[in-house]
Design a protein around this motif. Structure first.
Motif, PDB file in Angstrom:
ATOM      1  N   VAL A 140       0.847  -1.255  -0.027  1.00 22.58           N
ATOM      2  CA  VAL A 140      -0.033  -0.008   0.044  1.00 22.58           C
ATOM      3  C   VAL A 140       0.941   1.153   0.242  1.00 22.58           C
ATOM      4  CG1 VAL A 140      -1.666   1.155   1.185  1.00 22.58           C
ATOM      5  CG2 VAL A 140      -1.696  -1.373   1.222  1.00 22.58           C
ATOM      6  N   ASP A 141       1.570   1.485  -1.233  1.00 21.14           N
ATOM      7  CA  ASP A 141       2.672   2.252  -1.524  1.00 21.14           C
ATOM      8  C   ASP A 141       2.519   3.182  -2.519  1.00 21.14           C
ATOM      9  OD1 ASP A 141       3.120   0.749  -3.203  1.00 21.14           O
ATOM     10  OD2 ASP A 141       5.191  -0.197  -2.499  1.00 21.14           O
ATOM     11  N   LEU A 160      -7.776   7.541   0.681  1.00 12.86           N
ATOM     12  CA  LEU A 160      -7.384   6.425   0.103  1.00 12.86           C
ATOM     13  C   LEU A 160      -7.621   6.362  -1.422  1.00 12.86           C
ATOM     14  CD1 LEU A 160      -6.825   3.192   1.179  1.00 12.86           C
ATOM     15  CD2 LEU A 160      -9.342   2.780   0.585  1.00 12.86           C
ATOM     16  N   ARG A 161      -6.415   6.142  -1.960  1.00 14.71           N
ATOM     17  CA  ARG A 161      -6.537   5.960  -3.679  1.00 14.71           C
ATOM     18  C   ARG A 161      -6.398   4.384  -3.997  1.00 14.71           C
ATOM     19  NH1 ARG A 161      -4.722  10.224  -7.959  1.00 14.71           N
ATOM     20  NH2 ARG A 161      -4.812   8.893  -9.637  1.00 14.71           N
ATOM     21  N   VAL A 162      -7.214   3.993  -4.886  1.00  9.27           N
ATOM     22  CA  VAL A 162      -7.205   2.686  -5.199  1.00  9.27           C
ATOM     23  C   VAL A 162      -7.497   2.761  -6.832  1.00  9.27           C
ATOM     24  CG1 VAL A 162      -8.377   0.546  -5.356  1.00  9.27           C
ATOM     25  CG2 VAL A 162      -8.604   1.814  -3.421  1.00  9.27           C
ATOM     26  N   GLU A 163      -6.554   1.958  -7.548  1.00  6.11           N
ATOM     27  CA  GLU A 163      -6.716   1.651  -8.831  1.00  6.11           C
ATOM     28  C   GLU A 163      -6.440   0.406  -9.474  1.00  6.11           C
ATOM     29  OE1 GLU A 163      -4.946   4.913 -11.553  1.00  6.11           O
ATOM     30  OE2 GLU A 163      -3.845   5.558  -9.577  1.00  6.11           O
ATOM     31  N   PHE A 164      -7.368  -0.323  -9.829  1.00  9.89           N
ATOM     32  CA  PHE A 164      -7.491  -1.894 -10.272  1.00  9.89           C
ATOM     33  C   PHE A 164      -7.687  -2.058 -11.610  1.00  9.89           C
ATOM     34  CE2 PHE A 164      -9.599  -5.855 -10.804  1.00  9.89           C
ATOM     35  CZ  PHE A 164      -8.280  -6.650 -10.664  1.00  9.89           C
ATOM     36  N   LYS A 194     -12.739  -2.724 -13.883  1.00 11.37           N
ATOM     37  CA  LYS A 194     -11.853  -1.763 -13.436  1.00 11.37           C
ATOM     38  C   LYS A 194     -12.111  -1.017 -12.218  1.00 11.37           C
ATOM     39  CE  LYS A 194      -9.389   2.517 -14.790  1.00 11.37           C
ATOM     40  NZ  LYS A 194      -9.376   3.492 -15.893  1.00 11.37           N
ATOM     41  N   ILE A 195     -11.568  -0.804 -11.058  1.00  9.36           N
ATOM     42  CA  ILE A 195     -12.061  -0.035 -10.006  1.00  9.36           C
ATOM     43  C   ILE A 195     -11.065   1.222  -9.949  1.00  9.36           C
ATOM     44  CG2 ILE A 195     -12.496  -0.004  -7.450  1.00  9.36           C
ATOM     45  CD1 ILE A 195     -12.661  -3.246  -7.614  1.00  9.36           C
ATOM     46  N   ALA A 196     -11.698   2.308  -9.631  1.00 13.56           N
ATOM     47  CA  ALA A 196     -10.889   3.503  -9.252  1.00 13.56           C
ATOM     48  C   ALA A 196     -11.799   4.254  -8.262  1.00 13.56           C
ATOM     49  CB  ALA A 196     -10.934   4.560 -10.793  1.00 13.56           C
ATOM     50  N   TYR A 197     -11.054   4.650  -7.278  1.00 12.36           N
ATOM     51  CA  TYR A 197     -11.229   5.465  -6.207  1.00 12.36           C
ATOM     52  C   TYR A 197     -10.433   6.629  -5.709  1.00 12.36           C
ATOM     53  CZ  TYR A 197     -13.663   6.853  -1.692  1.00 12.36           C
ATOM     54  OH  TYR A 197     -13.895   7.480  -0.618  1.00 12.36           O
ATOM     55  N   SER A 215      -2.822   3.719  -2.360  1.00 11.64           N
ATOM     56  CA  SER A 215      -2.049   4.524  -1.244  1.00 11.64           C
ATOM     57  C   SER A 215      -3.097   4.950  -0.322  1.00 11.64           C
ATOM     58  CB  SER A 215      -1.482   5.653  -2.027  1.00 11.64           C
ATOM     59  OG  SER A 215      -2.292   6.364  -2.857  1.00 11.64           O
ATOM     60  N   ARG A 216      -2.443   5.330   0.867  1.00  9.83           N
ATOM     61  CA  ARG A 216      -3.489   5.732   2.203  1.00  9.83           C
ATOM     62  C   ARG A 216      -2.761   6.975   2.779  1.00  9.83           C
ATOM     63  NH1 ARG A 216      -4.749   3.757   7.416  1.00  9.83           N
ATOM     64  NH2 ARG A 216      -2.629   2.448   7.462  1.00  9.83           N
ATOM     65  N   SER A 217      -3.628   7.763   3.258  1.00  9.94           N
ATOM     66  CA  SER A 217      -3.205   8.659   4.267  1.00  9.94           C
ATOM     67  C   SER A 217      -4.132   8.428   5.436  1.00  9.94           C
ATOM     68  CB  SER A 217      -3.105   9.920   3.671  1.00  9.94           C
ATOM     69  OG  SER A 217      -4.367  10.546   3.378  1.00  9.94           O
ATOM     70  N   GLU A 218      -3.990   9.258   6.471  1.00 15.79           N
ATOM     71  CA  GLU A 218      -4.966   9.190   7.478  1.00 15.79           C
ATOM     72  C   GLU A 218      -6.288   9.636   7.161  1.00 15.79           C
ATOM     73  OE1 GLU A 218      -4.216  11.406  11.190  1.00 15.79           O
ATOM     74  OE2 GLU A 218      -2.131  10.709  11.019  1.00 15.79           O
TER      75      GLU A 218
END
Length: 115
Positions: free
Chosen positions: A52-53, A94-98, A105-108, A88-91
């Motif tokens: 998760v980087d 969250l950012r997700v790409e698949f 496809k997933i994008a958030y 990637s994640r902060s407090e």
């Protein structure tokens, strides 16, 4: 310079489903990200916490852990699927790409619930 738009949702073939709820948790070194869509279906992403980087990671990098479950189908290397995840994640965000390169496809990018 304007930021490039980031289209969000769960894209299944020609259909787009809005993401309505997002949560993140960790269990035994595995990050589990749940994204519920506007049809009450839930996508679950499993990946090593260390990945998760914000960098792209393929299913083949850790085929025992990497998988995406959505709409009663499991996408994983052992099931013969290819896929790339970038998370990637902060407090607060969250950012997700698949993508699995064959219809899902997933994008958030946004807030999430930490479980």
């Amino acid at each position: 310079m304007l930021a490039k738009p980031f289209p969000q949702g769960i894209f299944l073939k020609n259909e787009t489903r809005d993401i309505t709820e997002v949560s993140y948790r960790e269990e035994n070194g595995v990050a589990i990200i749940s994204l519920k869509d506007n049809t009450e279906r839930e996508a679950q992403i499993f990946m090593p916490v260390s990945d998760v980087d914000g960098k792209a990671h393929g299913f083949s990098q850790n085929p025992d852990i990497y998988k995406v479950v959505y709409d009663s189908q499991t996408y994983s290397k052992p099931n013969g699927n290819v896929g790339t995840l970038t998370v990637s994640r902060s407090e607060t965000n969250l950012r997700v790409e698949f993508t699995n390169y064959s219809g899902l496809k997933i994008a958030y990018k946004g807030g999430y619930e930490l479980l």
